[in-house]
Scaffold this active site. Structure first.
Site, short mmCIF file in Angstrom:
data_model
loop_
_atom_site.label_atom_id
_atom_site.label_comp_id
_atom_site.label_asym_id
_atom_site.label_seq_id
_atom_site.Cartn_x
_atom_site.Cartn_y
_atom_site.Cartn_z
N GLU A 177 0.84 -1.21 0.00
CA GLU A 177 0.00 0.00 0.00
C GLU A 177 0.87 1.26 0.00
OE1 GLU A 177 -2.83 -0.62 3.20
OE2 GLU A 177 -3.91 -2.08 1.97
N CYS A 186 -1.92 -4.70 -5.52
CA CYS A 186 -2.46 -5.96 -5.00
C CYS A 186 -1.40 -7.07 -5.05
CB CYS A 186 -3.65 -6.41 -5.84
SG CYS A 186 -5.14 -5.43 -5.60
N GLU A 191 -1.59 -10.12 -6.19
CA GLU A 191 -1.53 -10.86 -7.46
C GLU A 191 -0.75 -10.05 -8.50
OE1 GLU A 191 -4.15 -10.00 -5.62
OE2 GLU A 191 -5.90 -11.25 -6.06
N CYS A 201 -9.32 -9.16 -7.37
CA CYS A 201 -10.07 -7.99 -7.81
C CYS A 201 -10.07 -7.94 -9.34
CB CYS A 201 -9.47 -6.72 -7.22
SG CYS A 201 -8.00 -6.12 -8.08
#
Ligand code: THU
Length: 134
Positions: free
Chosen positions: A44, A53, A55, A87
């Site tokens: 983040e 993310c 992935e 996502c």
């Protein structure tokens, strides 16, 4: 590497999550046809919208190492009570690597008590990918 080992690798990766804003540590592990495994975790940023993310980090690591196909399976772990599914952006990112090698990987969505196994093509039907540009 077995599915259980792949899931363990994703969980291990989540231990390095940098997620002080969401406190939602995600781990991802990619398994390739040659037996190699590449992991990632979410990273983040103080500018919240710039979060990466797990992935996407894993696919970026794999592609930066030269991988261009052979993606067979992906395990994704999260801290919630339900299995975590990638996502929308991560589905597209995974599709790029998968389509390059002509595979439709199993996505293992891991929860505390269960694993949901689903094909990437089911999560992202009629995907736009490299083949769409030819
Ligand atoms: N996150 C992932 O790493 N993968 C997903 O597929 C969904 C969301 C991360 C992004 C953010 O750091 C945190 O989970 C909460 O949304």
């Amino acid at each position: 590497m077995s599915d259980d080992q792949l899931i363990a690798a994703a969980r291990d990766a989540a231990a390095h999550s940098y997620s002080p804003y969401s406190n939602f540590a995600v781990g991802a592990a990619l398994r390739f046809a040659d037996g190699s495994v590449v992991t990632g975790t979410n990273i983040e940023n103080a500018s919240y919208g710039l979060a990466l993310c797990a992935e996407t980090v894993a696919v970026s690591k794999a592609m930066a190492a030269g991988m261009r196909g052979g993606l067979e399976a992906v395990a994704v772990t999260g801290p919630g009570t339900d299995p975590i599914t990638p996502c929308g952006r991560c589905r597209q990112v995974l599709n790029e690597l998968a389509q390059l090698g002509g595979t439709d990987p199993d996505i293992l969505c891991v929860g505390p008590d269960s694993v949901k196994r689903v094909k990437l093509s089911v999560l992202l039907p009629e995907a736009f990918g490299p083949a769409s540009l030819t």
